[in-house]
Design a protein around this motif. Sequence first.
Motif, PDB file in Angstrom:
ATOM      1  N   GLY A 268       0.842  -1.182   0.000  1.00 32.96           N
ATOM      2  CA  GLY A 268       0.000   0.000   0.000  1.00 32.96           C
ATOM      3  C   GLY A 268       0.880   1.236   0.000  1.00 32.96           C
ATOM      4  O   GLY A 268       1.932   1.279  -0.634  1.00 32.96           O
ATOM      5  N   HIS A 269       0.476   2.253   0.760  1.00 37.89           N
ATOM      6  CA  HIS A 269       1.288   3.477   0.864  1.00 37.89           C
ATOM      7  C   HIS A 269       2.225   3.310   2.055  1.00 37.89           C
ATOM      8  O   HIS A 269       2.058   3.920   3.120  1.00 37.89           O
ATOM      9  CB  HIS A 269       0.392   4.703   1.007  1.00 37.89           C
ATOM     10  CG  HIS A 269       1.074   5.970   0.575  1.00 37.89           C
ATOM     11  ND1 HIS A 269       1.291   6.278  -0.752  1.00 37.89           N
ATOM     12  CD2 HIS A 269       1.629   6.980   1.293  1.00 37.89           C
ATOM     13  CE1 HIS A 269       1.930   7.441  -0.827  1.00 37.89           C
ATOM     14  NE2 HIS A 269       2.152   7.867   0.401  1.00 37.89           N
ATOM     15  N   ASP A 270       3.228   2.479   1.820  1.00 37.10           N
ATOM     16  CA  ASP A 270       4.132   2.046   2.881  1.00 37.10           C
ATOM     17  C   ASP A 270       5.225   1.239   2.201  1.00 37.10           C
ATOM     18  O   ASP A 270       5.081   0.857   1.032  1.00 37.10           O
ATOM     19  CB  ASP A 270       3.365   1.171   3.886  1.00 37.10           C
ATOM     20  CG  ASP A 270       4.170   0.840   5.126  1.00 37.10           C
ATOM     21  OD1 ASP A 270       5.138   1.562   5.414  1.00 37.10           O
ATOM     22  OD2 ASP A 270       3.832  -0.147   5.809  1.00 37.10           O
ATOM     23  N   ILE A 271       6.317   0.988   2.912  1.00 39.10           N
ATOM     24  CA  ILE A 271       7.352   0.112   2.375  1.00 39.10           C
ATOM     25  C   ILE A 271       7.522  -1.048   3.356  1.00 39.10           C
ATOM     26  O   ILE A 271       8.361  -1.001   4.259  1.00 39.10           O
ATOM     27  CB  ILE A 271       8.688   0.858   2.164  1.00 39.10           C
ATOM     28  CG1 ILE A 271       8.481   2.110   1.298  1.00 39.10           C
ATOM     29  CG2 ILE A 271       9.709  -0.058   1.498  1.00 39.10           C
ATOM     30  CD1 ILE A 271       9.729   2.952   1.116  1.00 39.10           C
ATOM     31  N   PRO A 272       6.718  -2.100   3.228  1.00 36.27           N
ATOM     32  CA  PRO A 272       6.754  -3.213   4.186  1.00 36.27           C
ATOM     33  C   PRO A 272       8.080  -3.971   4.112  1.00 36.27           C
ATOM     34  O   PRO A 272       8.706  -4.069   3.048  1.00 36.27           O
ATOM     35  CB  PRO A 272       5.585  -4.102   3.742  1.00 36.27           C
ATOM     36  CG  PRO A 272       4.788  -3.283   2.783  1.00 36.27           C
ATOM     37  CD  PRO A 272       5.712  -2.311   2.174  1.00 36.27           C
ATOM     38  N   ASP A 273       8.475  -4.540   5.231  1.00 37.85           N
ATOM     39  CA  ASP A 273       9.783  -5.211   5.291  1.00 37.85           C
ATOM     40  C   ASP A 273       9.880  -6.399   4.343  1.00 37.85           C
ATOM     41  O   ASP A 273      10.976  -6.759   3.901  1.00 37.85           O
ATOM     42  CB  ASP A 273      10.129  -5.627   6.724  1.00 37.85           C
ATOM     43  CG  ASP A 273       9.102  -6.533   7.376  1.00 37.85           C
ATOM     44  OD1 ASP A 273       8.128  -6.948   6.709  1.00 37.85           O
ATOM     45  OD2 ASP A 273       9.270  -6.837   8.584  1.00 37.85           O
ATOM     46  N   VAL A 274       8.753  -7.000   3.970  1.00 38.71           N
ATOM     47  CA  VAL A 274       8.790  -8.138   3.058  1.00 38.71           C
ATOM     48  C   VAL A 274       9.348  -7.744   1.692  1.00 38.71           C
ATOM     49  O   VAL A 274       9.863  -8.595   0.951  1.00 38.71           O
ATOM     50  CB  VAL A 274       7.383  -8.766   2.926  1.00 38.71           C
ATOM     51  CG1 VAL A 274       6.425  -7.832   2.202  1.00 38.71           C
ATOM     52  CG2 VAL A 274       7.447 -10.119   2.229  1.00 38.71           C
ATOM     53  N   TYR A 275       9.276  -6.440   1.365  1.00 43.37           N
ATOM     54  CA  TYR A 275       9.761  -5.964   0.063  1.00 43.37           C
ATOM     55  C   TYR A 275      11.121  -5.270   0.126  1.00 43.37           C
ATOM     56  O   TYR A 275      11.628  -4.831  -0.916  1.00 43.37           O
ATOM     57  CB  TYR A 275       8.732  -4.994  -0.561  1.00 43.37           C
ATOM     58  CG  TYR A 275       7.452  -5.664  -0.991  1.00 43.37           C
ATOM     59  CD1 TYR A 275       7.454  -6.710  -1.912  1.00 43.37           C
ATOM     60  CD2 TYR A 275       6.226  -5.249  -0.492  1.00 43.37           C
ATOM     61  CE1 TYR A 275       6.277  -7.321  -2.309  1.00 43.37           C
ATOM     62  CE2 TYR A 275       5.037  -5.845  -0.889  1.00 43.37           C
ATOM     63  CZ  TYR A 275       5.073  -6.884  -1.794  1.00 43.37           C
ATOM     64  OH  TYR A 275       3.908  -7.487  -2.191  1.00 43.37           O
ATOM     65  N   TRP A 276      11.718  -5.153   1.306  1.00 41.48           N
ATOM     66  CA  TRP A 276      12.969  -4.404   1.427  1.00 41.48           C
ATOM     67  C   TRP A 276      14.065  -4.937   0.510  1.00 41.48           C
ATOM     68  O   TRP A 276      14.737  -4.176  -0.183  1.00 41.48           O
ATOM     69  CB  TRP A 276      13.462  -4.417   2.865  1.00 41.48           C
ATOM     70  CG  TRP A 276      12.677  -3.563   3.805  1.00 41.48           C
ATOM     71  CD1 TRP A 276      11.702  -2.651   3.490  1.00 41.48           C
ATOM     72  CD2 TRP A 276      12.788  -3.560   5.227  1.00 41.48           C
ATOM     73  NE1 TRP A 276      11.203  -2.077   4.621  1.00 41.48           N
ATOM     74  CE2 TRP A 276      11.841  -2.605   5.706  1.00 41.48           C
ATOM     75  CE3 TRP A 276      13.561  -4.260   6.147  1.00 41.48           C
ATOM     76  CZ2 TRP A 276      11.686  -2.340   7.082  1.00 41.48           C
ATOM     77  CZ3 TRP A 276      13.415  -3.992   7.500  1.00 41.48           C
ATOM     78  CH2 TRP A 276      12.486  -3.047   7.954  1.00 41.48           C
ATOM     79  N   SER A 277      14.245  -6.242   0.526  1.00 44.70           N
ATOM     80  CA  SER A 277      15.345  -6.821  -0.244  1.00 44.70           C
ATOM     81  C   SER A 277      15.123  -6.628  -1.743  1.00 44.70           C
ATOM     82  O   SER A 277      16.049  -6.246  -2.473  1.00 44.70           O
ATOM     83  CB  SER A 277      15.487  -8.307   0.081  1.00 44.70           C
ATOM     84  OG  SER A 277      16.545  -8.877  -0.655  1.00 44.70           O
TER      85      SER A 277
END
Length: 293
Positions: A268-277
């Motif tokens: 969403g309007h966020d950068i969740p840790d699951v997508y960091w890498s």
Amino acid sequence: MPTTTVNDIDICYESFGPDDAPPLLLVMGLGAQMTLWSTGFISELLERGFRVIRFDNRDVGLSTKTAGDPPDVMALYVQSMAGEPVEAPYTLTTMAAAAVGLLDALGISAAHIVGASMGGMIVQMMAIEHPERVLSLTSIMSTTGASDVGQPDAAALGALLTPPPTDRNGAIEANITTSRIICGPLFDETEARGRAIEAYDRCFHPAGSAFQIAAIAATGDRTERLGAVKVPTLVVHGREDSLITLSGGEATAAAIPGADLVVFGQMGHDIPDVYWSQLADAIFGTAIRADIH
């Protein structure tokens, strides 16, 4: 955290990694302090060999605040959507110049630049107006300024335009409620509460968001000018973003020649840790393109 004077304002910043590594400047969004760039995500970037710099935009965190009464954000929104000119104490051009001034203060001639939400708009302006200072551009969950793309849904707009309570508990709960609305299916209430507490205790200054909204509205549509951007560009967006909807990212990628568009399905309007890498890999790949550009 150190502070430096840039274009007559004080900017609070933080630098991670060796000074001689390729510099990467992180620019945060509306009303958001630099601490919203998670140290976990920064670690991912450090592992890929960057020197990472984050800072507080004017009117948030420990950087300079604008004097006087804040503008009426509802009136600004109506004016902007009607295509009427908006007057503001400063614009995104001013904010981009401040980011460039920070690079000057740090002795950095050019950097890879990454912006989220309003920060994406600021880095777009850096690439448009200061192209010699930009090695590569990453615009995350942002838009072009055109009124027909990226518009929020009703719940997200309401959250954006509703002033928060001023007491600590009320402000924290309102922050969490807004996050629940805009962060999509990967919303984590425990993490959101921690971020809300940290933000309030470091600097609670809701008037700053109104001045920043005015800056966005006064700047207008960047679509045509984005066509002149020549640096390698990555555009990242979440399919579940309700605050700046996906069409904003799609329009940004379409406006910049050769831009890559990456859409994360549950973001969403966020950068969740699951997508960091994955995000760090994509930023690194864009930086590599700059090296061979």
